[in-house]
Scaffold this motif. Sequence first.
Motif, short mmCIF file in Angstrom:
data_model
loop_
_atom_site.label_atom_id
_atom_site.label_comp_id
_atom_site.label_asym_id
_atom_site.label_seq_id
_atom_site.Cartn_x
_atom_site.Cartn_y
_atom_site.Cartn_z
N GLU A 54 0.84 -1.20 0.00
CA GLU A 54 0.00 0.00 0.00
C GLU A 54 0.88 1.25 0.00
OE1 GLU A 54 -4.21 -0.82 2.15
OE2 GLU A 54 -2.54 -0.66 3.54
N ARG A 55 1.92 1.22 0.82
CA ARG A 55 2.81 2.39 0.91
C ARG A 55 3.50 2.63 -0.44
NH1 ARG A 55 5.17 5.37 4.97
NH2 ARG A 55 4.16 4.11 6.55
N ASP A 56 3.99 1.57 -1.06
CA ASP A 56 4.65 1.69 -2.37
C ASP A 56 3.71 2.28 -3.40
OD1 ASP A 56 7.00 0.65 -1.57
OD2 ASP A 56 6.74 -1.31 -2.51
N PHE A 57 2.46 1.81 -3.36
CA PHE A 57 1.47 2.28 -4.33
C PHE A 57 1.26 3.80 -4.16
CE2 PHE A 57 -2.98 3.48 -4.97
CZ PHE A 57 -3.04 3.37 -6.34
N ILE A 58 1.15 4.24 -2.92
CA ILE A 58 0.94 5.68 -2.69
C ILE A 58 2.22 6.46 -3.01
CG2 ILE A 58 0.50 7.45 -0.91
CD1 ILE A 58 -2.02 5.90 -1.89
N ASP A 59 3.35 5.91 -2.64
CA ASP A 59 4.63 6.58 -2.85
C ASP A 59 4.92 6.81 -4.33
OD1 ASP A 59 6.44 7.67 -1.22
OD2 ASP A 59 7.39 5.80 -0.58
N HIS A 60 4.86 5.76 -5.11
CA HIS A 60 5.23 5.94 -6.53
C HIS A 60 4.49 5.01 -7.48
CE1 HIS A 60 7.74 2.60 -5.39
NE2 HIS A 60 8.34 3.35 -4.49
N GLY A 61 3.31 4.55 -7.09
CA GLY A 61 2.59 3.60 -7.94
C GLY A 61 1.39 4.15 -8.69
N HIS A 62 1.22 5.49 -8.67
CA HIS A 62 0.05 6.04 -9.37
C HIS A 62 0.37 7.45 -9.87
CE1 HIS A 62 -0.23 7.93 -5.46
NE2 HIS A 62 -1.17 8.70 -5.91
N PRO A 63 -0.36 7.93 -10.88
CA PRO A 63 -0.09 9.26 -11.43
C PRO A 63 -0.32 10.38 -10.41
CG PRO A 63 -1.43 7.97 -12.95
CD PRO A 63 -1.41 7.22 -11.65
N ALA A 64 0.40 11.49 -10.60
CA ALA A 64 0.38 12.58 -9.61
C ALA A 64 -0.78 13.54 -9.79
CB ALA A 64 1.70 13.35 -9.68
N GLU A 65 -1.50 13.43 -10.91
CA GLU A 65 -2.58 14.39 -11.16
C GLU A 65 -3.83 13.69 -11.67
OE1 GLU A 65 -1.38 17.42 -13.89
OE2 GLU A 65 0.28 18.07 -12.63
N LYS A 66 -4.96 14.34 -11.44
CA LYS A 66 -6.26 13.92 -12.03
C LYS A 66 -6.67 12.49 -11.68
CE LYS A 66 -6.83 17.01 -15.86
NZ LYS A 66 -7.89 17.09 -16.76
N GLN A 67 -6.40 12.09 -10.43
CA GLN A 67 -6.80 10.75 -9.99
C GLN A 67 -7.70 10.87 -8.75
OE1 GLN A 67 -5.17 8.01 -11.76
NE2 GLN A 67 -4.52 9.80 -12.94
N VAL A 68 -8.74 10.07 -8.72
CA VAL A 68 -9.46 9.87 -7.46
C VAL A 68 -9.03 8.49 -6.99
CG1 VAL A 68 -11.69 9.50 -6.35
CG2 VAL A 68 -11.45 11.30 -8.06
N VAL A 69 -8.41 8.45 -5.80
CA VAL A 69 -7.87 7.18 -5.31
C VAL A 69 -8.71 6.71 -4.11
CG1 VAL A 69 -5.83 5.97 -4.47
CG2 VAL A 69 -5.55 7.94 -5.99
#
Length: 186
Positions: free
Chosen positions: A64-79
């Motif tokens: 989970e931490r990895d995903f938040i750290d660098h596993g998803h785009p930095a803009e225009k996402q609802v997570v």
Amino acid sequence: MQPSDVNLYLVGFMGTGKTTLGRAVALRLGFRWIDSDHEIERQQGKPISEIFATQGEPAFRAMERDFIDHGHPAEKQVVACGGGLVVQPGMLALLQSKGIVVCLHASIETILRRTSGNRTRPLIDVEDPEKRLRELYAAREAIYRRSGTVVLTDGRPLAEIVQHVLRIHRREAHEFVRAQARARHA
Ligand code: S3P
């Protein structure tokens, strides 16, 4: 970054409506909707229940931490974040450094109703799920109440909750972008 592009992170206990609300809000913002559980399952090629069973909860929390750290785009996402994600030390600050955090809240009765009969959540796939849920809820409630702006989802029409979350995003995204600019120039 434009305020209208700032990521939105939905946190909160299991069964508070992160998935349903996340999809609806993403549609309105023109953002992509992603779910941390689904992304981890996709990356690992196995369901959460199997990750818990074979690798253990700490390994899942690291994913989970990895995903938040660098596993998803930095803009225009609802997570939509898995229920325990924000409970880990340091995760709230990490989420807040990446976007707006909204914590969905529901009564334990609503949560019990929404999660009953669902076997996909390993933490409550136990003999007495209600007892386990009540214990987890009691242990985590204070953390959720401190996690970003809290929105109640009990007995409110979805459209109204969507409006509420959109207002929070609009309001807080401006301040987020200003704070980022200040940090860059500091
Ligand atoms: C968990 C919640 C689940 C999932 C995992 C652990 C938790 O996500 O990440 O089963 O610790 O509360 P949902 O909140 O989407 O059910």
